[in-house]
Design an enzyme around this catalytic site. Structure first.
Site, short mmCIF file in Angstrom:
data_model
loop_
_atom_site.label_atom_id
_atom_site.label_comp_id
_atom_site.label_asym_id
_atom_site.label_seq_id
_atom_site.Cartn_x
_atom_site.Cartn_y
_atom_site.Cartn_z
N GLU A 40 -45.76 -25.42 -9.80
CA GLU A 40 -46.39 -26.70 -9.45
C GLU A 40 -47.84 -26.71 -9.95
O GLU A 40 -48.29 -27.66 -10.59
CB GLU A 40 -46.34 -26.88 -7.94
CG GLU A 40 -47.03 -28.14 -7.44
CD GLU A 40 -47.13 -28.18 -5.92
OE1 GLU A 40 -47.40 -29.26 -5.39
OE2 GLU A 40 -46.96 -27.13 -5.27
N HIS A 41 -48.59 -25.65 -9.63
CA HIS A 41 -49.96 -25.47 -10.09
C HIS A 41 -50.03 -24.17 -10.87
O HIS A 41 -49.60 -23.13 -10.37
CB HIS A 41 -50.94 -25.37 -8.92
CG HIS A 41 -50.81 -26.45 -7.88
ND1 HIS A 41 -50.08 -26.28 -6.72
CD2 HIS A 41 -51.33 -27.69 -7.84
CE1 HIS A 41 -50.16 -27.38 -5.99
NE2 HIS A 41 -50.90 -28.26 -6.65
#
Length: 436
Positions: free
Chosen positions: A327-328
């Site tokens: 996601e990050h």
């Protein structure tokens, strides 16, 4: 506190070896289905009863009065208001540049195809509650929808007993700042069902977006098709690709920052440097002991979804983080910009020591509603494009159609769909077999 996974010399598929949170959305479907059916059949009455059961609050209505929004904004801490206004301004600047222009292609003389970009008519925006208030998620949902030109949008967030059954006042204040006055005190699967079917004063929506817990994700999966969705959000995750030049204090701080979200949050360091790994472990011990949510952070870092992954070199590390599709993704290497340019799979990429994930959560201008659980290999984060539909407009004149008619007829016969060819022939005096 955090485990090590040694992939050095490994030739296997990293996806089979990397840590990942275990969430079974499918298993929750059986519990979510009767909730959604109840909302479909009984509307507001069902929502009020479900809210009392799951949130411990008995409401008289589901819509938040406009006066409560204004009151929340008036009472908002000036520092928080200034931060929200800055976040909104930066998000608008980035998302305004995502707007798409209609494009007309002249295929042949007299024949054009125009792609029009049309916003969704109405969207429901979900803002999580629970352990924390997320006014930043109001910004991240509302700004791209507004910039896309969505005419009707509504926000919903779980009611909070400590605030008299209203959503958190900071969430209400953020809605007021953004000019959103249709807000509901509904959370969980029933909120998705409310937007899918409509209930009372809440008209049904065409799409629902925003992160939420497993019940929200399950309801999205169940009702996809009845209502459009952005994605099924899972537990948050951060991956850090770092070499020996990275500051271990920065790495540890960023791993902790994501771990404080939830006990299922994933914090993963990928590095070829055993020296950095050891320093990060030492930093984590000190930081976890000092952080406010130390128990939650310790559980997340000690869970099977988190770990320090040792790789052969940075090329191997890049392959590993691409397979993980975080996601990050933070890149903390000597050649961070070049490494970041080679990344293919990530919800968002944060480059260098002064671009931490927490900047993106609030004030970078980027969107923090991002794909989780490896879905970044095929799904993008929330953006203006999420709320737009491409519509092809085809316009041919007689000569342009006549020129291509034999090809249409040939392909129609090849697919054994002769009426397709006849529909073109009818415009030039032809028709069904036997009627020519």
């Amino acid at each position: 506190m955090i485990s090590r996974i040694d992939l050095r010399g490994s030739a296997g598929d990293p996806r089979e070896l990397l840590p990942r949170a275990e969430t079974d959305v499918s298993a929750a479907l059986d519990q979510v289905r009767p909730i959604c059916e109840d909302v479909r059949e009984r509307g507001t009455e069902a929502l009020l009863e479900l809210t009392e059961r799951f949130d411990g609050v008995r409401l008289s209505g589901i819509r938040v009065p406009r006066a409560e929004l204004d009151s929340a904004l008036a009472a908002l801490d000036p520092a928080v208001r200034a931060a929200l206004e800055e976040s909104i301004e930066r998000a608008r600047r980035v998302h305004a540049d995502q707007r798409r222009a209609d494009t007309t292609t002249r295929v042949v003389p007299g024949g054009t195809v125009t792609e029009r970009w049309v916003p969704v008519d109405r969207v429901g925006l979900y803002v999580p509650g629970g352990r924390a208030a997320y006014p930043s998620s109001v910004v991240m949902n509302v700004v791209p929808a507004q910039e896309a030109g969505v005419a009707s949008l509504a926000v919903t967030s779980p009611p909070q007993a400590e605030f008299g059954g209203l959503p958190h006042p900071t969430i209400l204040a953020a809605c007021a700042l953004l000019g959103v006055d249709e807000v509901y005190a509904v959370g969980g699967a029933q909120a998705v069902a409310m937007f899918a079917y409509g209930a009372g004063r809440c008209e049904r929506a065409d799409m629902v977006t925003g992160p939420g817990n497993i019940w929200v994700a399950s309801a999205k999966r169940l009702l996809k098709g009845v209502i459009g969705i952005d994605a099924e959000a899972g537990p948050t995750e951060i991956a850090v690709l770092a070499d020996e030049t990275a500051d271990p204090a920065y790495v540890a701080a960023d791993l902790v920052s994501q771990a404080e979200h939830d006990v299922l949050a994933a914090s993963v360091l990928v590095t070829p440097s055993t020296e950095l790994a050891g320093k990060v472990e030492a930093e984590l011990s000190a930081r976890v002991a000092a952080t406010r949510h130390r128990d939650r952070v310790a559980d997340a870092l000690g869970g099977r979804q988190s770990g320090i992954v040792l790789v052969d070199d940075l090329d191997h590390g890049l392959a590993v983080v691409d397979a993980y599709a975080a996601e990050h993704l933070e890149i903390l290497t000597a050649d961070a910009s070049a490494r970041a340019a080679a990344v293919r799979n990530a919800g968002a990429v944060f480059v260098g020591p002064y671009s931490p994930v927490s900047l993106g959560d609030y004030c970078a201008g980027s969107n923090h509603v991002l794909p989780t659980g490896g879905s970044a290999v095929h799904t993008a984060g929330l953006s203006v494009q999420t709320f737009l539909r491409g519509v092809h407009v085809v316009e041919y004149d007689r000569d342009a159609l006549a020129a291509v008619a034999p090809h249409v007829a040939a392909l129609a016969e090849a697919e054994d769909l002769p009426a397709h060819g006849e529909a073109v022939a009818a415009r030039f005096g032809g028709g069904q077999e036997g009627a020519q």
